[in-house]
Write a protein that holds these residues in place. Structure first.
Motif, short mmCIF file in Angstrom:
data_model
loop_
_atom_site.label_atom_id
_atom_site.label_comp_id
_atom_site.label_asym_id
_atom_site.label_seq_id
_atom_site.Cartn_x
_atom_site.Cartn_y
_atom_site.Cartn_z
N ARG A 116 0.94 -1.39 0.45
CA ARG A 116 0.44 0.06 0.37
C ARG A 116 0.67 1.01 0.48
NH1 ARG A 116 -5.52 -0.77 0.47
NH2 ARG A 116 -6.08 -3.14 1.52
N PRO A 117 0.62 2.10 -0.99
CA PRO A 117 0.83 3.17 -1.14
C PRO A 117 0.99 4.06 0.19
CG PRO A 117 -1.05 3.88 -2.25
CD PRO A 117 -0.66 2.16 -1.67
N GLN A 118 2.31 5.11 0.94
CA GLN A 118 1.94 5.67 2.29
C GLN A 118 1.96 7.48 2.35
OE1 GLN A 118 4.09 4.16 5.80
NE2 GLN A 118 5.00 2.85 4.28
N VAL A 119 2.65 7.73 0.74
CA VAL A 119 1.82 9.13 0.45
C VAL A 119 1.12 9.17 -0.71
CG1 VAL A 119 3.98 9.75 1.45
CG2 VAL A 119 4.30 9.12 -0.98
N ALA A 120 0.67 9.79 -1.53
CA ALA A 120 -0.36 10.03 -2.09
C ALA A 120 0.41 10.79 -3.39
CB ALA A 120 -1.33 11.22 -1.81
N GLY A 121 -0.03 10.62 -4.69
CA GLY A 121 0.92 10.93 -5.46
C GLY A 121 0.95 9.58 -7.21
N ILE A 122 0.93 10.63 -8.63
CA ILE A 122 0.97 9.71 -8.81
C ILE A 122 1.67 8.54 -9.91
CG2 ILE A 122 0.41 9.40 -11.76
CD1 ILE A 122 -2.15 11.24 -10.57
N ILE A 123 1.87 7.39 -10.30
CA ILE A 123 2.62 6.03 -9.90
C ILE A 123 3.35 6.91 -11.17
CG2 ILE A 123 2.78 3.84 -10.18
CD1 ILE A 123 0.64 3.39 -8.62
N TYR B 168 7.11 16.47 -3.03
CA TYR B 168 7.93 16.18 -1.52
C TYR B 168 9.45 16.19 -1.84
CZ TYR B 168 3.52 12.97 -1.50
OH TYR B 168 2.34 12.64 -1.14
N ALA B 169 10.47 16.62 -2.89
CA ALA B 169 11.24 16.88 -2.93
C ALA B 169 11.66 18.16 -2.42
CB ALA B 169 11.94 16.37 -4.04
N ALA B 170 10.56 19.25 -3.28
CA ALA B 170 10.42 20.48 -2.18
C ALA B 170 10.11 20.63 -1.02
CB ALA B 170 9.31 21.63 -3.63
N THR B 171 9.34 19.92 -0.87
CA THR B 171 9.02 20.16 0.92
C THR B 171 10.22 20.06 1.88
OG1 THR B 171 6.52 19.05 0.69
CG2 THR B 171 6.88 18.97 2.76
N VAL B 172 11.15 18.72 1.22
CA VAL B 172 12.76 18.84 1.74
C VAL B 172 13.17 19.40 2.28
CG1 VAL B 172 14.60 17.54 1.29
CG2 VAL B 172 12.36 16.10 1.62
N ASN B 173 13.02 20.35 0.74
CA ASN B 173 14.21 22.01 0.36
C ASN B 173 13.85 22.82 1.53
OD1 ASN B 173 15.90 20.37 -1.55
ND2 ASN B 173 14.66 21.00 -3.35
N GLN B 174 12.52 22.72 1.60
CA GLN B 174 11.50 24.10 2.49
C GLN B 174 11.73 23.45 3.86
OE1 GLN B 174 7.24 24.00 2.15
NE2 GLN B 174 6.90 25.40 3.45
N GLU C 51 13.28 16.02 8.93
CA GLU C 51 13.42 14.54 8.85
C GLU C 51 12.13 13.86 8.13
OE1 GLU C 51 13.85 11.15 11.92
OE2 GLU C 51 14.59 12.89 13.00
N THR C 52 10.94 14.56 8.67
CA THR C 52 9.43 14.26 8.10
C THR C 52 9.40 13.94 6.33
OG1 THR C 52 8.40 14.65 10.75
CG2 THR C 52 7.09 14.08 8.44
N ALA C 53 9.87 15.45 6.15
CA ALA C 53 9.75 15.68 4.85
C ALA C 53 10.82 14.56 4.04
CB ALA C 53 10.54 16.84 4.82
N ASN C 54 11.86 14.17 4.94
CA ASN C 54 12.76 12.91 4.10
C ASN C 54 12.00 11.81 3.93
OD1 ASN C 54 15.06 14.35 3.35
ND2 ASN C 54 16.18 14.38 5.14
N ILE C 55 10.92 11.20 5.07
CA ILE C 55 10.30 9.92 4.89
C ILE C 55 9.33 9.91 3.68
CG2 ILE C 55 8.82 8.70 6.18
CD1 ILE C 55 10.83 9.78 9.58
N ASN C 56 9.02 10.86 3.95
CA ASN C 56 7.82 11.30 2.49
C ASN C 56 8.89 10.85 1.56
OD1 ASN C 56 5.72 10.70 4.67
ND2 ASN C 56 5.51 13.67 4.88
#
Length: 391
Positions: free
Chosen positions: A57-64, A89-95, A153-158
């Motif tokens: 199951r996916p743990q984040v939402a998005g297009i496959i 999610y990469a943008a969220t990590v940078n932020q 850390e949360t952003a990296n996990i996502n």
């Protein structure tokens, strides 16, 4: 009178002029019974169950964006199966990384200010309240750094969740999602299902009443537990070939079926057993140490369906005895009641005797001795008179 006597004498001779032997008791063959260790074999309906099963199951939402496995192949734990669009999610990590850098700079400035005010406050150049406020601001800035570090850390996990891994090692089924499909966090249908098939479980269903009877017999004595090596009969009636072992028994009874589930573990190197397959499981659940084996030829059924046998007493008289014989083992009936060790059970010649009749008992399968015309049979051997004409 002489003529009449001659006629009577001729009537006591056969066609060859030999005298017929006098009537003798019928001969029967017997076996002496004794206690045996007889396994109590049970055959239960069962269903094959995967040793391990995991829904991907996916743990984040998005297009496959990509499917990275072959359907039906064996996948390893941690292997990437799907890749979800990672840009958001990469943008969220940078932020989060930038926020952490800002918080660290603020915390550094607050700490330096608090350190500079400390000697001035001791000289009463600044008020004690100013020093207290500066120290509190420095601690708040350090807390903000910790918060921003956790957000990073949360952003990296996502971001890592955009690569969907295999939770277990096993054979994966068909993909239930295609490239371009939207994966959501709480979607009802999994992306795929992985099952570990070697080893594999077989769940057997046994009546709770039978299980209760077995436990009472074990506690009463006369029965001992058996090493439960299980054999399987497949759906086509063939033997599986490999044996399994019973792992455990459920501690509750199914309210709908009145059965208890027993689970056995089997090796499945060739993948012949598949989850959901119906099979028949046979195994020795206990060993009856006080059972008696009687050849099937000795047991008959009366009009009521009860099993009976003929036994020969010490006076060589036959007696019919009712026994309990509810199952077979090979060519024998397993008698659990009605006989005692040392009883002589008739297995040959049962059709020519009646209860209470005197018989001549010999061990079963003893060869008969055929007497030659004009001679008496040896002592202790049955005489068989040839048919008229020497046949």
């Amino acid at each position: 009178m002489l003529v009449a006597a001659g006629i009577l004498m001729s009537g006591c001779q056969d066609a060859n002029g030999d005298r017929k032997p006098a009537d003798s008791p019928p001969e029967v063959g017997f076996v002496t019974v004794a206690y045996n260790n007889v396994p109590q074999i049970v055959e239960l309906a069962a269903r094959v169950t995967a040793f391990e099963m995991s829904e991907v199951r996916p743990q984040v939402a998005g297009i496959i964006q990509e499917r990275m496995f072959t359907e039906g192949a064996v996948v390893r734990r941690g292997q990437t199966l799907y890749r979800i669009d990672p840009r958001l999610y990469a943008a969220t990590v940078n932020q989060a990384r930038a926020n952490l850098a800002s918080a660290e700079a603020t915390a550094e400035a607050a700490r330096i200010r608090a350190e500079r005010l400390a000697p001035l406050a001791s000289l009463e150049a600044v008020s004690a309240q100013d020093l207290t406020d500066a120290q509190a601001t420095a601690r708040q800035a350090e807390a903000a750094v910790a918060q921003n570090r956790a957000q990073l850390e949360t952003a990296n996990i996502n971001l890592g969740f955009t690569r969907v891994p295999a939770p277990i090692t096993g054979r994966i089924g068909r993909s239930l999602a295609t490239v371009g499909a939207l994966a959501t966090l709480n979607q009802a249908e999994p992306l795929a299902v992985i099952q570990r098939l070697d080893p594999i479980f077989v769940d057997m269903q046994q009546s709770s009443a039978d299980l209760l009877t077995l436990r009472r017999a074990l506690s009463a004595g006369g029965m001992v537990p058996a090493a439960a090596q299980v054999r399987l009969l497949l759906e086509d009636g063939s033997d599986y070939g490999l044996t399994g072992s019973v792992q455990f028994s459920e501690v509750m009874v199914n309210q709908n079926t009145g059965t208890v589930t027993l689970r056995a573990r089997f090796p499945n190197p060739q993948g012949q057993l598949l989850p959901g397959m119906f099979v028949r499981a046979r195994f020795a659940q206990a060993i009856d140490t006080r059972a008696i084996l009687v050849p099937q030829a000795a047991v008959t059924r009366d009009a009521k369906g009860e099993a009976t046998v003929f036994v020969v007493g010490a006076d060589n008289k036959s007696a019919r005895r009712t026994v309990v014989a509810n199952r077979t083992q090979g060519a024998d009936w397993v008698v659990t009641s009605g006989l005692a060790p040392g009883d002589r059970v008739v297995v040959q010649g049962t059709g020519k005797i009646e209860p209470g009749a005197t018989v001549r008992a010999v061990p079963a399968s003893t060869p008969q001795t055929i007497a030659t015309p004009g001679t008496a049979p040896p002592a202790g051997a049955p005489a068989v008179t040839p048919a008229p004409g020497g046949r």
